[in-house]
Design a protein around this motif. Sequence first.
Motif, PDB file in Angstrom:
ATOM      1  N   ALA A 260       0.832  -1.196   0.000  1.00  0.00           N
ATOM      2  CA  ALA A 260       0.000   0.000   0.000  1.00  0.00           C
ATOM      3  C   ALA A 260       0.871   1.252   0.000  1.00  0.00           C
ATOM      4  CB  ALA A 260      -0.911  -0.004   1.224  1.00  0.00           C
ATOM      5  N   ASP A 261       0.297   2.361  -0.424  1.00  0.00           N
ATOM      6  CA  ASP A 261       0.988   3.648  -0.415  1.00  0.00           C
ATOM      7  C   ASP A 261       1.210   4.068   1.037  1.00  0.00           C
ATOM      8  OD1 ASP A 261       1.875   6.232  -0.617  1.00  0.00           O
ATOM      9  OD2 ASP A 261       0.208   6.949  -1.844  1.00  0.00           O
ATOM     10  N   PRO A 262       2.465   4.228   1.469  1.00  0.00           N
ATOM     11  CA  PRO A 262       2.707   4.604   2.871  1.00  0.00           C
ATOM     12  C   PRO A 262       2.176   5.992   3.220  1.00  0.00           C
ATOM     13  CG  PRO A 262       4.746   4.680   1.596  1.00  0.00           C
ATOM     14  CD  PRO A 262       3.714   4.033   0.717  1.00  0.00           C
ATOM     15  N   HIS A 263       1.935   6.822   2.217  1.00  0.00           N
ATOM     16  CA  HIS A 263       1.330   8.130   2.488  1.00  0.00           C
ATOM     17  C   HIS A 263      -0.148   7.996   2.850  1.00  0.00           C
ATOM     18  CE1 HIS A 263       4.894   9.299   0.124  1.00  0.00           C
ATOM     19  NE2 HIS A 263       4.835  10.432   0.794  1.00  0.00           N
ATOM     20  N   HIS A 264      -0.750   6.881   2.402  1.00  0.00           N
ATOM     21  CA  HIS A 264      -2.176   6.641   2.657  1.00  0.00           C
ATOM     22  C   HIS A 264      -2.361   5.179   3.063  1.00  0.00           C
ATOM     23  CE1 HIS A 264      -2.983  10.541   0.816  1.00  0.00           C
ATOM     24  NE2 HIS A 264      -2.230  10.165  -0.204  1.00  0.00           N
ATOM     25  N   PRO A 265      -1.902   4.800   4.259  1.00  0.00           N
ATOM     26  CA  PRO A 265      -2.013   3.395   4.675  1.00  0.00           C
ATOM     27  C   PRO A 265      -3.471   2.974   4.805  1.00  0.00           C
ATOM     28  CG  PRO A 265      -1.329   4.788   6.514  1.00  0.00           C
ATOM     29  CD  PRO A 265      -1.276   5.647   5.297  1.00  0.00           C
ATOM     30  N   PRO A 266      -3.755   1.696   4.549  1.00  0.00           N
ATOM     31  CA  PRO A 266      -5.130   1.195   4.637  1.00  0.00           C
ATOM     32  C   PRO A 266      -5.684   1.299   6.056  1.00  0.00           C
ATOM     33  CG  PRO A 266      -3.689  -0.375   3.518  1.00  0.00           C
ATOM     34  CD  PRO A 266      -2.813   0.652   4.135  1.00  0.00           C
ATOM     35  N   SER A 267      -6.983   1.350   6.158  1.00  0.00           N
ATOM     36  CA  SER A 267      -7.631   1.304   7.468  1.00  0.00           C
ATOM     37  C   SER A 267      -7.531  -0.103   8.026  1.00  0.00           C
ATOM     38  CB  SER A 267      -9.108   1.700   7.333  1.00  0.00           C
ATOM     39  OG  SER A 267      -9.779   0.797   6.462  1.00  0.00           O
ATOM     40  N   GLY A 268      -7.799  -0.237   9.334  1.00  0.00           N
ATOM     41  CA  GLY A 268      -7.738  -1.548   9.955  1.00  0.00           C
ATOM     42  C   GLY A 268      -6.344  -2.125   9.907  1.00  0.00           C
ATOM     43  N   CYS A 269      -6.240  -3.368   9.460  1.00  0.00           N
ATOM     44  CA  CYS A 269      -4.935  -4.013   9.297  1.00  0.00           C
ATOM     45  C   CYS A 269      -4.286  -3.503   8.023  1.00  0.00           C
ATOM     46  CB  CYS A 269      -5.110  -5.530   9.234  1.00  0.00           C
ATOM     47  SG  CYS A 269      -3.574  -6.410   8.849  1.00  0.00           S
ATOM     48  N   ARG A 270      -3.053  -3.031   8.123  1.00  0.00           N
ATOM     49  CA  ARG A 270      -2.382  -2.462   6.951  1.00  0.00           C
ATOM     50  C   ARG A 270      -2.050  -3.504   5.889  1.00  0.00           C
ATOM     51  NH1 ARG A 270       1.492   2.413   9.218  1.00  0.00           N
ATOM     52  NH2 ARG A 270      -0.205   3.519  10.263  1.00  0.00           N
ATOM     53  N   TYR A 271      -2.071  -4.749   6.280  1.00  0.00           N
ATOM     54  CA  TYR A 271      -1.716  -5.800   5.331  1.00  0.00           C
ATOM     55  C   TYR A 271      -2.935  -6.377   4.612  1.00  0.00           C
ATOM     56  CZ  TYR A 271       0.836  -9.874   3.532  1.00  0.00           C
ATOM     57  OH  TYR A 271       1.403 -10.817   2.712  1.00  0.00           O
ATOM     58  N   HIS A 272      -4.129  -5.956   4.981  1.00  0.00           N
ATOM     59  CA  HIS A 272      -5.316  -6.654   4.469  1.00  0.00           C
ATOM     60  C   HIS A 272      -5.469  -6.621   2.940  1.00  0.00           C
ATOM     61  CE1 HIS A 272      -7.677  -2.739   4.551  1.00  0.00           C
ATOM     62  NE2 HIS A 272      -8.199  -3.306   3.486  1.00  0.00           N
ATOM     63  N   PRO A 273      -5.003  -5.575   2.218  1.00  0.00           N
ATOM     64  CA  PRO A 273      -5.169  -5.621   0.759  1.00  0.00           C
ATOM     65  C   PRO A 273      -4.319  -6.692   0.064  1.00  0.00           C
ATOM     66  CG  PRO A 273      -4.871  -3.352   1.503  1.00  0.00           C
ATOM     67  CD  PRO A 273      -4.506  -4.240   2.649  1.00  0.00           C
ATOM     68  N   ARG A 274      -3.359  -7.278   0.786  1.00  0.00           N
ATOM     69  CA  ARG A 274      -2.481  -8.296   0.208  1.00  0.00           C
ATOM     70  C   ARG A 274      -2.611  -9.641   0.907  1.00  0.00           C
ATOM     71  NH1 ARG A 274       3.488  -6.000   0.559  1.00  0.00           N
ATOM     72  NH2 ARG A 274       3.887  -7.690  -0.905  1.00  0.00           N
ATOM     73  N   CYS A 275      -3.418  -9.711   1.937  1.00  0.00           N
ATOM     74  CA  CYS A 275      -3.383 -10.841   2.861  1.00  0.00           C
ATOM     75  C   CYS A 275      -4.063 -12.090   2.299  1.00  0.00           C
ATOM     76  CB  CYS A 275      -4.051 -10.438   4.179  1.00  0.00           C
ATOM     77  SG  CYS A 275      -3.960 -11.736   5.437  1.00  0.00           S
ATOM     78  N   PRO A 276      -3.391 -13.257   2.359  1.00  0.00           N
ATOM     79  CA  PRO A 276      -3.970 -14.503   1.858  1.00  0.00           C
ATOM     80  C   PRO A 276      -5.002 -15.120   2.779  1.00  0.00           C
ATOM     81  CG  PRO A 276      -1.795 -14.917   2.744  1.00  0.00           C
ATOM     82  CD  PRO A 276      -1.992 -13.435   2.803  1.00  0.00           C
ATOM     83  N   ILE A 277      -5.185 -14.559   3.996  1.00  0.00           N
ATOM     84  CA  ILE A 277      -6.242 -15.066   4.874  1.00  0.00           C
ATOM     85  C   ILE A 277      -7.215 -13.949   5.242  1.00  0.00           C
ATOM     86  CG2 ILE A 277      -4.784 -16.900   5.809  1.00  0.00           C
ATOM     87  CD1 ILE A 277      -4.480 -15.197   8.363  1.00  0.00           C
ATOM     88  N   GLY A 278      -7.127 -12.817   4.540  1.00  0.00           N
ATOM     89  CA  GLY A 278      -7.965 -11.662   4.829  1.00  0.00           C
ATOM     90  C   GLY A 278      -9.133 -11.534   3.874  1.00  0.00           C
ATOM     91  N   PRO A 279      -9.731 -10.336   3.804  1.00  0.00           N
ATOM     92  CA  PRO A 279     -10.953 -10.136   3.015  1.00  0.00           C
ATOM     93  C   PRO A 279     -10.773 -10.319   1.519  1.00  0.00           C
ATOM     94  CG  PRO A 279     -10.111  -8.059   3.865  1.00  0.00           C
ATOM     95  CD  PRO A 279      -9.338  -9.136   4.541  1.00  0.00           C
ATOM     96  N   LEU A 280      -9.556 -10.268   1.021  1.00  0.00           N
ATOM     97  CA  LEU A 280      -9.341 -10.527  -0.397  1.00  0.00           C
ATOM     98  C   LEU A 280      -9.732 -11.955  -0.762  1.00  0.00           C
ATOM     99  CD1 LEU A 280      -8.107  -9.279  -3.013  1.00  0.00           C
ATOM    100  CD2 LEU A 280      -5.941 -10.334  -2.366  1.00  0.00           C
ATOM    101  N   VAL A 281      -9.544 -12.864   0.192  1.00  0.00           N
ATOM    102  CA  VAL A 281      -9.871 -14.276  -0.018  1.00  0.00           C
ATOM    103  C   VAL A 281     -11.121 -14.672   0.757  1.00  0.00           C
ATOM    104  CG1 VAL A 281      -8.997 -16.642   0.229  1.00  0.00           C
ATOM    105  CG2 VAL A 281      -7.422 -14.794  -0.377  1.00  0.00           C
ATOM    106  N   HIS A 282     -11.314 -14.052   1.941  1.00  0.00           N
ATOM    107  CA  HIS A 282     -12.469 -14.342   2.798  1.00  0.00           C
ATOM    108  C   HIS A 282     -13.269 -13.049   3.011  1.00  0.00           C
ATOM    109  CE1 HIS A 282     -10.774 -18.300   3.791  1.00  0.00           C
ATOM    110  NE2 HIS A 282      -9.617 -17.680   3.952  1.00  0.00           N
ATOM    111  N   PRO A 283     -14.235 -12.752   2.146  1.00  0.00           N
ATOM    112  CA  PRO A 283     -14.965 -11.472   2.214  1.00  0.00           C
ATOM    113  C   PRO A 283     -15.659 -11.220   3.549  1.00  0.00           C
ATOM    114  CG  PRO A 283     -15.394 -12.589   0.137  1.00  0.00           C
ATOM    115  CD  PRO A 283     -14.665 -13.569   1.005  1.00  0.00           C
ATOM    116  N   ASP A 284     -15.945 -12.290   4.321  1.00  0.00           N
ATOM    117  CA  ASP A 284     -16.641 -12.112   5.591  1.00  0.00           C
ATOM    118  C   ASP A 284     -15.730 -11.555   6.687  1.00  0.00           C
ATOM    119  OD1 ASP A 284     -15.303 -14.656   5.319  1.00  0.00           O
ATOM    120  OD2 ASP A 284     -16.174 -15.226   7.257  1.00  0.00           O
TER     121      ASP A 284
END
Length: 318
Positions: A260-284
């Motif tokens: 993610a852009d460090p100037h605009h880090p994601p909300s919540g967990c910063r890794y979630h846009p890339r995470c293999p066990i996060g909402p990218l794979v598990h929308p719930d």
Amino acid sequence: MSALEFDAVSVRYGKLTAVDGVSLTVPPGQVVGLVGESGSGKSTLARAAAGLAPVSAGRVLLGGVDVRRLPRRRPLQMVFQDPYSSLDPRMAVGESIAEAMPPGTSRAERRAEVARLLELVNLDPDRAAELPGRLSGGQRQRVALARALAGRPEVLIADEITSALDVSVQGAVLNLVREVQRRLSLSMLFISHNLAVVRYVSDVVAVMYLGRIVEAGPAAQVLTDPQHPYTRELLAAAPSARRNLLDDPGDDPLADTEPADPHHPPSGCRYHPRCPIGPLVHPDRTACVTADPAGDAAGRPHSAACHYAASHPTRRSA
């Protein structure tokens, strides 16, 4: 021996928060390996400890004392990544080393100490009269290490010190660093993006992502039973006998995902846009987007900053 402590340290450059509330301890006489990809904030954290980057919030403590209150010749020294720019090309090797020594010694004592330090880093003392331009990259990095040791540090920071060296030289420099650290009982923060290197030299491993520590613990535990999905991804990406970095990632949806852009880090967990066990794979798993897992990380194994730290991703083909 002294402990180096980062107490909720933040470093900001304008609107960019390069280091965000990092707490980490380098215990006396131990090596803490700090690992993460480029841009994670590793070097900025090191520079904050050395007084080369502004601490916007929190404190860096050396032996319980804020480093900003220590004298200019503080008992903490740093070895930098590029051996070709860390030494003055117009100054002889011996002069560079002697310049870092505490004042109050005679010229003869300085010459003897230069010779001792060169021998300590496995260089011929006769090299003291040579200019850095006559040395190889590995030899220059040994001189840089000798120069850091000339300041008689209790804590040494090594920032990617093998990444600019040929592979054939890296092993020798790592062996030297480990030998010197043990012989002198130094506390050391060893920074690298290479997990194999970190595994070789470290007692403790801390993993950094987008300015935060996402997992930390004893090296053997973190590297054999990682709790954070980012740590597992770093381990999966490391070259091995069965897999190398040129292998085809196949249908892996995360293989080409950029940080993610460090100037605009994601909300919540910063890794979630890339995470293999996060909402990218598990929308719930919406908590990854709405809630910061760092708040209760201390209660999880390895202080993993992950809501689903116990959930392992589907294994990839090796």
